[in-house]
Design an enzyme around this catalytic site. Structure first.
Site, PDB file in Angstrom:
ATOM      1  N   ASP A 129     149.907 -84.639 -26.865  1.00 10.55           N
ATOM      2  CA  ASP A 129     151.222 -84.553 -26.229  1.00 10.55           C
ATOM      3  C   ASP A 129     152.390 -84.245 -27.167  1.00 10.55           C
ATOM      4  OD1 ASP A 129     149.687 -85.317 -24.121  1.00 10.55           O
ATOM      5  OD2 ASP A 129     150.822 -87.111 -23.625  1.00 10.55           O
ATOM      6  N   SER A 476     153.565 -91.750 -19.257  1.00  5.26           N
ATOM      7  CA  SER A 476     152.642 -90.649 -19.482  1.00  5.26           C
ATOM      8  C   SER A 476     152.841 -89.621 -18.386  1.00  5.26           C
ATOM      9  CB  SER A 476     151.208 -91.169 -19.457  1.00  5.26           C
ATOM     10  OG  SER A 476     150.290 -90.112 -19.299  1.00  5.26           O
TER      11      SER A 476
END
Length: 569
Positions: A129, A476
């Site tokens: 990420d 998330s």
């Protein structure tokens, strides 16, 4: 005299030309370079390859292919790597504090290597990420010819006849605590969810930011949704090496020519249209900051509000990165947005064409993975920015897939993630609660932890829309449910979230884009007068430096003052 070409003013020549650079050339010869190689442009080829996450395991072969491309096109490649922190492994414990911090460290490390060695150009490969925005941030900061390539998502698994991914594993833990799944069933699912290397396969943060890399013009078209294990990635990586050499020689667009207000609005629109990760609301302002642009959460909110949700992507929808790739990739989404007038089509790309030109040959929307512009899933984007007396600088919620857009309940206040997770695991909450997790912001955490471990437990217990969750931490990209994060100002900066007490009535209205605590201004002022910041805890190391420097979430949680044209000679 005619203007010199970019190749005639190579940065790298400061390290190799003249008799006073004999020692420098000695070091280069020690690495196997000959006169011909030393005479060519020097190109950094970096990746976050490592063995700490499946996201990064496919990067080295791709970097090797890019080096081949650089060599074919007349450059001398130099491979180097940076770190990554796996969100999947660091989730739901103190290690998650390191995730967002790693974004700054990666960007800084790339800057140090490229400036320290005066490389002429850069190709960057990312997987997990924070590595994606970090590399793009570094490219904009350095402003050398650059091409970005995402390493690709893993293929989904199959379990009991249905497609599964990592988010199923997180959420099924909640079902275990609710007594609806056995430990044996959970064990079987664990073994089926992630069958290959690559990043998480839904429209979570990695795939969202990969899409952003295409939309901003940093990446080869078609690269974002191509799975990590497909052999086409090697050819694409080789092409990236050749592409950066073309930009270097012919004067293609530099990163700060790619990052403009218009291209940032395009990126925000693509996030909204696909129900992408709320983390984009943090990373887009940070990328803009590197270009010297002020692009805040307010700017993101404006684009989200005017852009329809047209892609039915997980976690709010049904489809994964591979499905979008098979439907034609990011270009299909962009084609529909261009057709509807929601994008600036004249923005440049590393392809040497405008965004509109690279989308001309895109297939039409298939009606399943991507809807036509005139029949969206929702008239506004899949991610919403909320404001009000509780979050005056904004907070983010992903509404893609939500059945209810209004919620009113009473606060249950927790001072950290662990306290709330324990209450959720033991089911010490009830329908109608607004679970508040504070002191988890960029400075207060420090590190702004993601809360997927907690939100997945809630969803797995079947309570995803029966309760709401508010935090000054992050979520998330895989989070779903009534989950509001990035609350700004954070508690550590004296934001209203710091003033809440158990029982305070809170109203969330996603349609009106508001979040408010339903108490009087006088009561809020009284609590503010009595509030005192928490006693600072000695941190030492990276967290101490981060907490001292990091800015607020709505401005990207950045750690330096902005872009600067740094002299290299």
């Amino acid at each position: 005299m005619s203007e010199p070409t970019r190749a005639q003013r190579l940065r790298s020549r400061i390290t190799v030309e003249g008799p006073d650079r004999v020692a420098h050339r000695t070091f280069l010869r020690a690495m196997g370079l000959d006169d011909e190689a030393i005479a060519k442009p020097f190109v950094g080829v970096m990746s976050t390859h490592g063995e700490n996450t499946p996201c990064s395991l496919s990067l080295r072969p791709q970097a090797e292919a890019a080096k081949t491309g650089v060599s074919i096109a007349g450059g001398t490649p130099f491979e180097f790597t940076s770190i990554s922190v796996s969100d999947g492994v660091s989730m739901a414990h103190q290690g998650m504090r390191m995730s967002l911090v790693s974004r700054e460290l990666i960007a800084d490390s790339i800057e140090l290597v490229v400036r320290g060695h005066a490389y002429d150009a850069l190709v960057g490969f990312a997987g997990c990420d924070k590595t994606l925005p970090a590399i793009m941030m570094a490219m904009v900061r350095l402003n050398v010819p650059s091409v970005f390539v995402y390493g690709g998502a893993m293929l989904p698994g199959r379990h009991q006849g249905r497609t599964v991914s990592t988010v199923d594993a997180y959420e099924r833990v909640g079902a275990l605590h609710a007594g609806t799944v056995s430990l044996n069933e959970l064990d079987a699912l664990e073994r089926d969810c992630s069958p290959t290397v690559g990043s998480c396969p839904g429209q979570f943060t990695a795939n969202t930011m990969a899409m952003v890399s295409e939309v901003l013009g940093f990446a080869p078209i078609g690269s974002a949704m191509l799975p990590a294990v497909y052999s086409d990635r090697i050819a694409m990586a080789r092409h990236a090496g050749q592409m950066v050499m073309r930009i270097l020689k012919e004067g293609g667009p530099l990163p700060r020519e790619l990052v403009t207000r218009e291209s940032l609005e395009n990126a925000a629109a693509a996030v909204a249209a696909t129900g992408g990760s709320t983390n984009a609301g943090l990373h887009l302002p940070a990328i803009a900051h590197e270009a010297g642009l002020r692009f805040t959460l307010d700017d993101v909110a404006e684009v989200f509000q005017r852009t329809p949700l047209i892609a039915d992507m997980q976690p709010g929808g049904r489809y994964l990165a591979r499905d979008l790739h098979e439907a034609g990739g990011v270009r299909v989404v962009l084609r529909e947005l261009l057709r509807g007038g929601w994008l600036h089509g004249d923005c440049p790309t590393v392809e040497g064409k405008t965004l509109a030109q690279v989308c001309e040959a895109a297939p039409a929307a298939d009606g399943q993975v991507v809807r036509p512009a005139e029949s969206p899933i929702h008239p506004t984007g899949g991610v919403v920015v909320l404001k009000g007396n509780l979050c005056p600088d904004g907070a983010l919620i992903k509404i893609a897939g939500l059945k209810r857009l209004r919620f009113e309940g009473r606060a249950r206040v927790f001072e950290n993630e662990e306290a709330c997770t324990a209450a959720v695991r033991e089911r010490r909450f009830q329908a109608g609660d607004v679970l508040v997790i504070r002191n988890e912001g960029p400075r207060g955490g420090p590190g702004m932890r993601e809360m997927l471990g907690t939100t997945a437990l809630i969803y797995g217990q079947g309570m995803g829309e029966a309760v709401a969750l508010l935090t000054d931490g992050r979520f998330s990209g895989a989070t779903r449910g009534l989950c509001i994060g990035y609350a700004s100002p954070e508690a550590a900066r004296g934001g209203p979230i710091a003033l809440l007490i158990d029982g305070d009535p809170i109203r969330i209205d996603c349609e009106a884009r508001r979040i408010d605590v339903l108490i009087s201004d006088e009561e809020l002022a009284k609590r503010r007068a009595a509030w005192r910041p928490a006693q600072p805890v000695r941190l030492a190391g990276a967290l101490e430096k981060y907490a001292a420097l990091v800015g607020p979430a709505h401005l990207g949680a950045v750690t330096h003052s902005g872009n600067l044209d740094w002299p290299l000679e």
